[in-house]
Design a protein around this motif. Structure first.
Motif, mmCIF file in Angstrom:
data_model
loop_
_atom_site.group_PDB
_atom_site.id
_atom_site.type_symbol
_atom_site.label_atom_id
_atom_site.label_comp_id
_atom_site.label_asym_id
_atom_site.label_seq_id
_atom_site.Cartn_x
_atom_site.Cartn_y
_atom_site.Cartn_z
ATOM 1 N N SER A 56 0.837 -1.194 0.000
ATOM 2 C CA SER A 56 0.000 0.000 0.000
ATOM 3 C C SER A 56 0.873 1.246 0.000
ATOM 4 O O SER A 56 1.855 1.323 0.733
ATOM 5 C CB SER A 56 -0.915 0.005 1.228
ATOM 6 O OG SER A 56 -0.157 0.116 2.402
ATOM 7 N N SER A 57 0.495 2.196 -0.815
ATOM 8 C CA SER A 57 1.288 3.412 -0.943
ATOM 9 C C SER A 57 0.866 4.435 0.093
ATOM 10 O O SER A 57 -0.320 4.638 0.341
ATOM 11 C CB SER A 57 1.114 3.996 -2.350
ATOM 12 O OG SER A 57 1.724 5.263 -2.434
ATOM 13 N N LEU A 58 1.844 5.089 0.709
ATOM 14 C CA LEU A 58 1.554 6.104 1.706
ATOM 15 C C LEU A 58 1.058 7.388 1.048
ATOM 16 O O LEU A 58 0.316 8.165 1.643
ATOM 17 C CB LEU A 58 2.815 6.397 2.524
ATOM 18 C CG LEU A 58 2.690 7.395 3.679
ATOM 19 C CD1 LEU A 58 1.665 6.900 4.696
ATOM 20 C CD2 LEU A 58 4.038 7.593 4.344
ATOM 21 N N TYR A 59 1.463 7.595 -0.208
ATOM 22 C CA TYR A 59 1.079 8.807 -0.936
ATOM 23 C C TYR A 59 0.351 8.423 -2.219
ATOM 24 O O TYR A 59 0.717 7.456 -2.878
ATOM 25 C CB TYR A 59 2.320 9.642 -1.269
ATOM 26 C CG TYR A 59 3.135 9.994 -0.040
ATOM 27 C CD1 TYR A 59 2.814 11.087 0.747
ATOM 28 C CD2 TYR A 59 4.230 9.203 0.332
ATOM 29 C CE1 TYR A 59 3.552 11.402 1.886
ATOM 30 C CE2 TYR A 59 4.963 9.501 1.466
ATOM 31 C CZ TYR A 59 4.623 10.602 2.242
ATOM 32 O OH TYR A 59 5.348 10.900 3.352
ATOM 33 N N SER A 60 -0.640 9.205 -2.569
ATOM 34 C CA SER A 60 -1.424 8.884 -3.769
ATOM 35 C C SER A 60 -1.122 9.861 -4.900
ATOM 36 O O SER A 60 -0.656 10.991 -4.665
ATOM 37 C CB SER A 60 -2.928 8.941 -3.439
ATOM 38 O OG SER A 60 -3.270 10.216 -2.918
ATOM 39 N N GLU A 61 -1.368 9.441 -6.122
ATOM 40 C CA GLU A 61 -1.125 10.289 -7.281
ATOM 41 C C GLU A 61 -2.012 11.529 -7.207
ATOM 42 O O GLU A 61 -3.195 11.449 -6.894
ATOM 43 C CB GLU A 61 -1.390 9.511 -8.570
ATOM 44 C CG GLU A 61 -0.405 8.372 -8.770
ATOM 45 C CD GLU A 61 -0.605 7.642 -10.094
ATOM 46 O OE1 GLU A 61 -1.427 8.108 -10.899
ATOM 47 O OE2 GLU A 61 0.069 6.616 -10.310
ATOM 48 N N GLY A 62 -1.408 12.684 -7.465
ATOM 49 C CA GLY A 62 -2.138 13.939 -7.405
ATOM 50 C C GLY A 62 -2.124 14.578 -6.027
ATOM 51 O O GLY A 62 -2.593 15.704 -5.847
ATOM 52 N N GLU B 191 9.355 -1.695 -2.839
ATOM 53 C CA GLU B 191 9.533 -0.336 -2.311
ATOM 54 C C GLU B 191 8.777 0.650 -3.181
ATOM 55 O O GLU B 191 8.866 0.604 -4.407
ATOM 56 C CB GLU B 191 11.022 0.043 -2.292
ATOM 57 C CG GLU B 191 11.256 1.451 -1.782
ATOM 58 C CD GLU B 191 12.710 1.887 -1.921
ATOM 59 O OE1 GLU B 191 13.004 3.051 -1.592
ATOM 60 O OE2 GLU B 191 13.535 1.067 -2.375
ATOM 61 N N TRP B 192 8.014 1.512 -2.545
ATOM 62 C CA TRP B 192 7.267 2.510 -3.312
ATOM 63 C C TRP B 192 8.186 3.631 -3.749
ATOM 64 O O TRP B 192 8.990 4.143 -2.968
ATOM 65 C CB TRP B 192 6.116 3.072 -2.465
ATOM 66 C CG TRP B 192 4.940 2.142 -2.424
ATOM 67 C CD1 TRP B 192 4.619 1.251 -1.456
ATOM 68 C CD2 TRP B 192 3.938 2.009 -3.444
ATOM 69 N NE1 TRP B 192 3.484 0.556 -1.791
ATOM 70 C CE2 TRP B 192 3.041 1.009 -3.007
ATOM 71 C CE3 TRP B 192 3.706 2.637 -4.674
ATOM 72 C CZ2 TRP B 192 1.930 0.611 -3.765
ATOM 73 C CZ3 TRP B 192 2.606 2.261 -5.423
ATOM 74 C CH2 TRP B 192 1.734 1.253 -4.976
ATOM 75 N N ARG B 193 8.057 4.003 -5.031
ATOM 76 C CA ARG B 193 8.804 5.125 -5.600
ATOM 77 C C ARG B 193 7.791 6.126 -6.131
ATOM 78 O O ARG B 193 6.749 5.749 -6.662
ATOM 79 C CB ARG B 193 9.719 4.656 -6.737
ATOM 80 C CG ARG B 193 10.710 3.596 -6.338
ATOM 81 C CD ARG B 193 11.821 4.164 -5.472
ATOM 82 N NE ARG B 193 12.653 5.088 -6.215
ATOM 83 C CZ ARG B 193 13.644 5.805 -5.690
ATOM 84 N NH1 ARG B 193 13.894 5.708 -4.394
ATOM 85 N NH2 ARG B 193 14.366 6.619 -6.421
ATOM 86 N N TYR B 194 8.117 7.401 -5.991
ATOM 87 C CA TYR B 194 7.177 8.444 -6.372
ATOM 88 C C TYR B 194 7.826 9.431 -7.349
ATOM 89 O O TYR B 194 8.962 9.867 -7.127
ATOM 90 C CB TYR B 194 6.699 9.195 -5.130
ATOM 91 C CG TYR B 194 6.075 8.290 -4.099
ATOM 92 C CD1 TYR B 194 4.723 7.956 -4.158
ATOM 93 C CD2 TYR B 194 6.844 7.743 -3.062
ATOM 94 C CE1 TYR B 194 4.152 7.103 -3.212
ATOM 95 C CE2 TYR B 194 6.287 6.892 -2.117
ATOM 96 C CZ TYR B 194 4.940 6.573 -2.206
ATOM 97 O OH TYR B 194 4.375 5.733 -1.290
ATOM 98 N N PHE B 195 7.078 9.753 -8.406
ATOM 99 C CA PHE B 195 7.557 10.749 -9.356
ATOM 100 C C PHE B 195 6.920 12.069 -8.944
ATOM 101 O O PHE B 195 5.704 12.224 -8.978
ATOM 102 C CB PHE B 195 7.144 10.393 -10.790
ATOM 103 C CG PHE B 195 7.817 11.247 -11.828
ATOM 104 C CD1 PHE B 195 9.176 11.139 -12.059
ATOM 105 C CD2 PHE B 195 7.085 12.175 -12.573
ATOM 106 C CE1 PHE B 195 9.812 11.923 -13.015
ATOM 107 C CE2 PHE B 195 7.705 12.961 -13.530
ATOM 108 C CZ PHE B 195 9.071 12.833 -13.757
ATOM 109 N N VAL B 196 7.757 13.005 -8.485
ATOM 110 C CA VAL B 196 7.215 14.243 -7.916
ATOM 111 C C VAL B 196 7.543 15.461 -8.768
ATOM 112 O O VAL B 196 8.582 15.515 -9.444
ATOM 113 C CB VAL B 196 7.746 14.472 -6.482
ATOM 114 C CG1 VAL B 196 7.333 13.329 -5.566
ATOM 115 C CG2 VAL B 196 9.257 14.634 -6.480
#
Length: 318
Positions: free
Chosen positions: A25-31, A56-61
């Motif tokens: 589960s991702s701690l941060y959601s898209e948008g 591991e969750w990776r985020y494009f910010v």
């Protein structure tokens, strides 16, 4: 990034609040609007994409108010929820870092995420480096400067070295302490140790590595008195670097690391082909990892407070 400021002055653990979520589960959601560490500062950002890679969750910010060229993939350890408590943390870091008004162009010094790759370089440096892009375009109409910033060489400073930068700033600016000189190992010693390390690992000395190390030494010797010293260190410099002595034979890892915060700005005005720039980034990152691997022996754990320091108040690079 024009509006928010951020520095990478924290440890990897000092980030998101709450317990780590399950790997699926991702701690941060898209948008989602969030706060993100970049260098020793924290910036407002938005999650564009979220992907689970190797558990591991990776985020494009995207950093709000900054050119999309600064968009990057980061781990969850770089992000914070956009809460009142974390905004206060951001403001505290901004206040701690201060804004370096220094500079030759008199531009405002808000920091800008600088070196993408995991970068989080030193606080003030980022300031000058980055704000050029947007600010100069309006102030002096020089699109050339803006273009130069757009192609900044991105340097990824490992998290433990980012914390080292913050400790460095704290020792000098807040505690009125100085690095004891001459240092051992010196900058020259560290460059030679890295060359020996690469030679042993690769089985030979490659020309690119040798040239890059020469370049680092040259940039260091020239940049130190101009942009790598805090005001409180200038008296020590004048008393220590006399005659034809090169700073690289006196100063050590503490000041060498500061150079990597400034390098993107310095290299922005050098005509480097894209392919060459990519290789250069890899080589510089490898060198930083070498410094990280030897951090306990290259860096001082405490500075000297026995000597009086010139100038009190906010210590920032001049």
């Amino acid at each position: 990034m024009g509006n928010s400021s951020r520095d990478d002055s924290v440890t990897d653990g000092d980030t998101s609040s709450g317990d780590a979520p399950p790997s699926n589960s991702s701690l941060y959601s898209e948008g989602e609007k969030i706060l993100a560490y970049h260098g020793p500062r924290i910036y407002e950002a938005k999650v564009q994409k979220a992907e689970l890679r190797k558990n591991e969750w990776r985020y494009f910010v995207h950093y709000l108010g900054w050119n999309k060229n600064w968009d990057e993939w980061v781990g969850g350890d770089r992000l914070l929820k956009h809460t009142e408590d974390n905004i206060l943390k951001q403001q505290a870091l901004d206040k701690k870092q201060g804004v370096d008004k220094n500079t030759k162009s008199g531009r405002s010094a808000q920091t800008k995420p600088k070196i993408s790759t995991d970068v989080k370089a030193e606080k003030e440096d980022h300031k000058n480096n980055v704000t050029k892009g947007k600010k100069r375009k309006n102030d002096s109409g020089t699109e050339k400067d803006t273009a130069a910033l757009e192609k900044l060489v991105k340097i990824q400073i490992p998290s433990t070295l980012r914390k080292q930068l913050v400790d460095d700033w704290e020792f000098v600016s807040q505690q009125d302490k100085l690095v004891m000189l001459p240092r051992s190992p010196t900058v020259d010693d560290i460059l030679q140790k890295y060359l020996d390390y690469r030679t042993k690992k690769d089985g030979k000395v490659t020309d690119p590595v040798g040239e890059i190390l020469k370049g680092i030494r040259c940039y260091f010797d020239r940049a130190l008195p101009v942009m790598l010293l805090y005001k409180k260190e200038r008296k020590q410099y004048v008393e220590t670097v006399v005659g034809d002595v090169s700073p690289s034979t006196i100063y050590g890892a503490e000041h060498l690391l500061r150079l990597f915060v400034k390098l993107p700005e310095l290299l922005a005005y050098v005509n480097i082909e894209e392919e060459t720039q990519s290789r250069l980034q890899q080589k510089l990152l490898d060198f930083l990892k070498f410094m990280q691997k030897n951090q306990s022996t290259f860096f001082l754990s405490a500075y000297d407070g026995s000597k009086s320091v010139e100038g009190k108040g906010k210590g920032k690079h001049d």
